[in-house]
Design a protein around this motif. Structure first.
Motif, mmCIF file in Angstrom:
data_model
loop_
_atom_site.group_PDB
_atom_site.id
_atom_site.type_symbol
_atom_site.label_atom_id
_atom_site.label_comp_id
_atom_site.label_asym_id
_atom_site.label_seq_id
_atom_site.Cartn_x
_atom_site.Cartn_y
_atom_site.Cartn_z
ATOM 1 N N LEU A 19 1.063 5.840 2.193
ATOM 2 C CA LEU A 19 0.950 6.441 0.671
ATOM 3 C C LEU A 19 2.303 6.600 0.204
ATOM 4 O O LEU A 19 2.536 6.847 -1.140
ATOM 5 C CB LEU A 19 0.028 7.626 0.641
ATOM 6 C CG LEU A 19 -1.454 7.218 0.877
ATOM 7 C CD1 LEU A 19 -2.136 8.790 0.881
ATOM 8 C CD2 LEU A 19 -1.867 6.601 -0.481
ATOM 9 N N PRO A 22 5.006 3.694 -3.297
ATOM 10 C CA PRO A 22 3.992 3.320 -4.562
ATOM 11 C C PRO A 22 4.047 1.860 -4.574
ATOM 12 O O PRO A 22 3.166 1.087 -5.063
ATOM 13 C CB PRO A 22 4.691 4.166 -5.601
ATOM 14 C CG PRO A 22 5.583 5.248 -5.183
ATOM 15 C CD PRO A 22 6.040 4.652 -3.686
ATOM 16 N N VAL A 25 1.494 0.667 -2.416
ATOM 17 C CA VAL A 25 0.144 1.247 -2.770
ATOM 18 C C VAL A 25 -0.599 0.584 -3.906
ATOM 19 O O VAL A 25 -1.786 0.249 -3.774
ATOM 20 C CB VAL A 25 0.115 2.616 -3.044
ATOM 21 C CG1 VAL A 25 -1.049 3.397 -3.721
ATOM 22 C CG2 VAL A 25 0.836 3.580 -1.965
ATOM 23 N N ALA A 26 0.142 0.263 -4.894
ATOM 24 C CA ALA A 26 -0.508 -0.559 -6.094
ATOM 25 C C ALA A 26 -1.026 -1.979 -5.898
ATOM 26 O O ALA A 26 -2.347 -1.724 -6.086
ATOM 27 C CB ALA A 26 0.819 -0.521 -7.040
ATOM 28 N N ALA A 29 -4.454 -0.782 -4.110
ATOM 29 C CA ALA A 29 -5.240 -0.448 -5.015
ATOM 30 C C ALA A 29 -6.095 -1.348 -5.904
ATOM 31 O O ALA A 29 -6.986 -1.495 -6.242
ATOM 32 C CB ALA A 29 -4.498 0.663 -5.987
ATOM 33 N N THR A 35 -7.461 3.483 -6.231
ATOM 34 C CA THR A 35 -6.070 4.015 -5.586
ATOM 35 C C THR A 35 -6.725 4.880 -4.245
ATOM 36 O O THR A 35 -7.394 5.689 -4.092
ATOM 37 C CB THR A 35 -5.429 4.989 -6.510
ATOM 38 O OG1 THR A 35 -5.131 4.467 -7.809
ATOM 39 C CG2 THR A 35 -4.021 5.441 -6.010
ATOM 40 N N THR A 37 -6.637 7.063 -1.280
ATOM 41 C CA THR A 37 -6.596 8.554 -0.699
ATOM 42 C C THR A 37 -5.859 8.543 0.466
ATOM 43 O O THR A 37 -5.275 9.565 0.756
ATOM 44 C CB THR A 37 -7.743 9.317 -0.690
ATOM 45 O OG1 THR A 37 -8.426 8.733 0.030
ATOM 46 C CG2 THR A 37 -8.217 9.523 -2.317
ATOM 47 N N VAL A 62 -10.879 4.617 -0.009
ATOM 48 C CA VAL A 62 -10.946 4.816 -1.370
ATOM 49 C C VAL A 62 -12.451 5.282 -1.602
ATOM 50 O O VAL A 62 -13.297 5.225 -0.885
ATOM 51 C CB VAL A 62 -10.782 3.479 -2.056
ATOM 52 C CG1 VAL A 62 -9.327 2.839 -1.916
ATOM 53 C CG2 VAL A 62 -11.874 2.335 -1.543
#
Length: 172
Positions: A19, A22, A25-26, A29, A35, A37, A62
């Protein structure tokens, strides 16, 4: 994050992800349509002739709505897979191509480098369930078994439509 093939040592390269990044992560997601957690794992890249083998292990959590009843589902997606990438110059000619089972784990790249986010997105998209339901969640229960309130005289039809019935009652 882009990794150039020439920068991958003969013993391979390991990229840890979570996490805290970013840029990684994107894509996860996007693949999971929410997104995360929780996100953790590692990606190991190894040269394979002119191509690259990617070994992906990881876990993402998620929250998505159940496709049946609309209730939130805490979905855990675990990945433990191997994906192969070949330069686009080795891509089959256009037209109809017959694929074997081994070909289904092969992708193509520009021949110079790979985007780590694209690899993670592909791995998590392939590991995710086609349809998210209460039963698909790890340790979850199905919509039918999850109902605790069942007014005997008021129940008509499948329990998954309880949310719609409640919306109708709220409007009256």
């Amino acid at each position: 994050m882009r990794v150039e093939v020439e920068d991958i040592p003969s013993r391979g390269r390991v990229v840890a992800y979570g996490l805290d990044d970013p840029s990684l992560v994107a894509p996860v997601a996007l693949a999971l349509e929410a997104t995360p957690t929780e996100l953790s794992g590692e990606l190991r890249l190894k040269r394979d002739g002119t191509g690259v083998r990617a070994f992906v292990r990881g876990r993402a959590r998620v929250e998505l709505p159940c496709a049946r009843c609309g209730e939130p589902v805490d979905l855990v997606v675990e990945v433990d897979t191997r994906l192969g990438y070949r330069p686009t110059a080795e891509a089959p000619a256009s037209g109809e191509v017959e694929l074997s089972a081994d070909d289904l784990d092969e992708g193509f790249f520009d021949g110079t480098g790979l985007e780590i986010g694209d690899i993670l997105a592909e791995a998590f998209a392939l590991a995710a369930p086609d349809r998210v339901t209460c039963a698909a969640a790890q340790g979850g229960i199905s919509c039918e078994l999850g109902r605790t309130e069942t007014p005997a005289d008021d129940v008509v039809g499948h329990p998954a439509f309880a949310v719609l019935r409640q919306l109708g009652k709220d409007r009256s």
